[in-house]
Design a protein around this motif. Structure first.
Motif, PDB file in Angstrom:
ATOM      1  N   THR A  76      -4.316   7.717  -2.588  1.00  0.00           N
ATOM      2  CA  THR A  76      -3.942   6.633  -1.680  1.00  0.00           C
ATOM      3  C   THR A  76      -4.264   5.333  -2.392  1.00  0.00           C
ATOM      4  OG1 THR A  76      -4.333   7.981   0.282  1.00  0.00           O
ATOM      5  CG2 THR A  76      -4.334   5.580   0.562  1.00  0.00           C
ATOM      6  N   HIS A  77      -3.240   4.517  -2.621  1.00  0.00           N
ATOM      7  CA  HIS A  77      -3.363   3.391  -3.548  1.00  0.00           C
ATOM      8  C   HIS A  77      -3.294   2.064  -2.787  1.00  0.00           C
ATOM      9  CE1 HIS A  77      -2.000   1.556  -7.663  1.00  0.00           C
ATOM     10  NE2 HIS A  77      -3.174   1.117  -7.259  1.00  0.00           N
ATOM     11  N   PHE A  78      -4.425   1.377  -2.784  1.00  0.00           N
ATOM     12  CA  PHE A  78      -4.487  -0.005  -2.343  1.00  0.00           C
ATOM     13  C   PHE A  78      -4.611  -0.837  -3.614  1.00  0.00           C
ATOM     14  CE2 PHE A  78      -6.005   2.470   1.231  1.00  0.00           C
ATOM     15  CZ  PHE A  78      -5.345   1.892   2.296  1.00  0.00           C
TER      16      PHE A  78
ATOM     17  N   TYR B  83       0.846  -1.181   0.000  1.00  0.00           N
ATOM     18  CA  TYR B  83       0.000   0.000   0.000  1.00  0.00           C
ATOM     19  C   TYR B  83       0.891   1.244   0.000  1.00  0.00           C
ATOM     20  CZ  TYR B  83      -3.349  -3.498   1.694  1.00  0.00           C
ATOM     21  OH  TYR B  83      -4.126  -4.624   1.838  1.00  0.00           O
TER      22      TYR B  83
END
Length: 651
Positions: A594-596, A433
């Motif tokens: 915000t990168h999941f 993440y």
């Protein structure tokens, strides 16, 4: 040169190196980490008039690859001499950005190291040609013995063949800290072998199991009469907009003196606009990856990573390209062809109304001017798109794509719970993440340099004597008067925006003219406030900062970001708590993703979008696009007489 802000030419970059050499500052070990236009002071540029003399200055950072010594120089191209120089204290200030040649150097260093070779052998790898090393910025974590060293931290990937997608085969569980000046491994952490994902994910190669679609019909964008904009050197004029294009190794594309024609003159809005920094902090706290935090501008010089753009792939329509002239590691000029793409495009409906009383039908099409460039930094690719609209709106869109930085996926924890720091995106392949956080530097000039900022929130009004039916609501404006008051967070619950006005310039209603910054308001930095990255990238902790203009405050994490411990950033500047009410101000806006990571992001990630909008708010006395002509009918058998499909007259 015709203007103080003209981009550096090949001749100027070559002359800069020659003058530094003449001054005895170049040896066989000297590398030019940065070469950029030393922009004149804002007051001097605003006072300059066509025909006035122009002194051209160039700032350079010189790295001695043998000793690690760093020198900063300023050269007067006009005067033909080095006018300033100093030695940089790399312990106190930080290191210059990573050089292109250093990315290649690390593989040679690692395979000379017995511990690295043994770590690879434990994983069944003995052929150096099969291992690709990603040399990554080291950060600053107060690790004993690292003070003053020029370091990178290295993770590795297996390459199964010359066309293989290496990111699919992370060699996990091991990281090497490499001293680039000593040319040796400073430290090696090996947590033990982890299975290397073997399946190939070669999205870029033809695959019989994945034949191309045959369903798409051509989309052809044509402007048979040519584009509506003109380019004169670095100056672009489109519709009522006029601005100047810049480009430098750190920020890449910059826009200068953005103004809008209103009446007989050009009204200034933004003096200088850029993405001054972007940071990608990762969220895996394990011993192999806790340090993964990348400043793509300050550590990697994102302008140097610009792509050469291709018609039909990167840009569609009637395109005007500009080359970027930068420098190589030896200080010589190099050209990135077609680095900047400029075009105009349809942007949907500008306005539309069908009037039931007078019978009129009126529709106008929106257009926008697009100025963009794309970069590749290791695994990720980013596009930066500045949009100018007919109605006076300014927008920045950043596009993130490329390949997520893969890890080996460890699977569920012993208690059966999901691994908390990464997502599984393919069998055995994980992606930690992370965030992509950008800092837009907006040197505002709304009808002049004396500007102020108000924070605007919507406000519910309780039912009572002033609101007897409970339907009333209003808004509340709070003037941000000092720098400490102007470190702010967005708040979608109250529709928070920030209005940038000129108290000394009034519209027809007697209101101060203004532009309003509309943020996305997505999460700021998620790392702990006491963490290294929170200290070094303090700008990511707030959506808004407003500072009094200072010529030497150009980058929110300071001039020397690589291995800087965080003592020179925007949070330190605002301790002076300067007055910003009706002052020459710079607005800094933090935004990002915000990168999941998802399985759909693999093996190559579809574009994700982030950005912000600046809208005129009382800057004009009415809709500035009222004179937009009615569009002409196309591909319609029942076009109105004269070719207009949606005029303003009664039907």
């Amino acid at each position: 040169m015709n203007h103080p802000l003209d981009r550096l030419s090949r001749e100027e970059i070559a002359r800069n190196r020659e003058l530094i050499d003449d001054a005895g500052l170049v040896t066989a070990h000297t590398r030019f980490a940065l070469v950029a236009l030393h922009e004149p002071a804002k007051d001097d540029v605003l006072a300059w008039r066509a025909g006035d003399p122009v002194e051209r200055r160039v700032r350079s950072l010189l790295l001695d690859r043998a000793s690690g010594a760093v020198r900063e120089t300023v050269v007067s191209i006009t005067g033909g001499e080095v006018v300033a120089q100093r030695v940089v204290d790399v312990v106190e200030e930080g290191q210059p950005p990573i050089l292109l040649e250093e990315f290649a150097l690390v593989e040679e260093i690692l395979w000379k190291d017995p511990a690295w070779a043994a770590a690879m052998a434990r994983r069944g790898i003995e052929d150096p040609e099969r291992v690709r090393v990603s040399a990554l910025s080291a950060g600053c974590f107060d690790i004993p013995g690292e003070e003053g060293l020029r370091l990178v931290r290295c993770l590795a990937f297996l390459q199964k063949g010359p066309e293989d997608n290496i990111w699919a085969h992370p060699i996990d569980g091991v990281v090497a800290y490499v001293d680039l000046i000593a040319g040796r491994v400073h430290d090696l952490i090996d947590e033990g072998p982890v299975p290397i994902p073997e399946t190939s994910h070669d999205y870029h190669l033809d695959d019989p199991a994945r034949p191309p679609r045959t369903t798409q019909k051509p989309i052809v964008i044509t402007q048979p009469e040519g584009p509506s904009f003109t380019v004169d050197g670095d100056v672009v004029t489109w519709e009522k907009w006029r601005f100047r294009v810049g480009f430098n190794p750190v920020e890449g594309l910059t826009l200068h003196e953005i103004g809008f024609q209103d009446g007989e003159g050009i009204r200034p809005i933004v003096y200088r606009a850029s993405v001054a920094e972007m940071v990608v902090p990762y969220g895996d706290p394990g011993p192999i990856r806790f340090w993964q935090n990348y400043f793509d501008a300050g550590e990697y010089s994102l302008g140097k990573e610009a792509n050469s753009l291709t018609l039909g792939c990167d840009c569609l329509g009637e395109i005007h390209y500009l080359d970027a002239v930068l420098h190589d590691d030896d200080g010589n000029p190099r050209t990135i062809k077609n680095a900047i793409c400029m075009h105009e495009e349809d942007a949907g409906v500008l306005w539309k109304h069908t009037d039931g009383y007078n019978g009129s039908v009126s529709t106008r099409r929106q257009r926008r001017m697009v100025v963009s460039f794309f970069i590749t930094v290791g695994n990720y690719d980013y596009g930066f798109y500045w949009y100018l609209y007919l109605d006076g709106t300014i927008e920045l869109e950043c596009k993130a794509t490329g390949i997520v930085f893969a890890s080996a996926y460890p699977g569920p924890l012993p208690d059966g719970s999901e691994y908390p720091w990464a997502g599984e995106i393919a069998p055995g392949i994980g992606a930690p993440y992370h965030q992509h956080l950008f800092s837009a530097r907006l040197d505002m000039m709304v009808d002049g340099v004396a500007n102020a900022v108000d924070e605007i929130d919507v406000r519910r009004v309780p039912m009572g004597p002033r609101n007897p039916y409970g339907n009333g609501f209003t808004r509340q404006a709070t003037r941000l008067r000092t720098e400490s008051e102007a470190a702010r967070l967005a708040d979608g619950r109250v529709g928070r925006v920030w209005r940038i006005s000129n108290p000394g310039s009034r519209n027809a209603l007697g209101q101060p003219v203004s532009y309003t910054l509309h943020p996305e308001g997505l999460p700021t930095l998620l790392a702990d406030d006491e963490s290294s990255i929170a200290r070094r990238a303090a700008f990511t902790r707030k959506h808004l900062w407003v500072t009094a203009y200072a010529e030497d405050e150009r980058f929110p994490s300071g001039e020397f970001v690589n291995q800087n411990d965080g003592r020179t950033g925007i949070d330190t500047w605002i301790k002076a708590d300067r007055d910003i009410d009706g002052a020459d101000i710079v607005v800094w806006h933090t935004f990002g993703l915000t990168h999941f990571p998802r399985p759909e992001d693999w093996p190559i990630m579809p574009v994700d979008h982030t950005g912000f909008v600046l809208k005129p708010t009382g800057f004009f006395d009415a809709n500035p696009a009222l004179d937009t002509p009615a569009p002409r009918a196309a591909h319609a058998a029942d076009a109105a007489p004269g070719g207009s499909c949606c005029g303003s007259g009664a039907e």
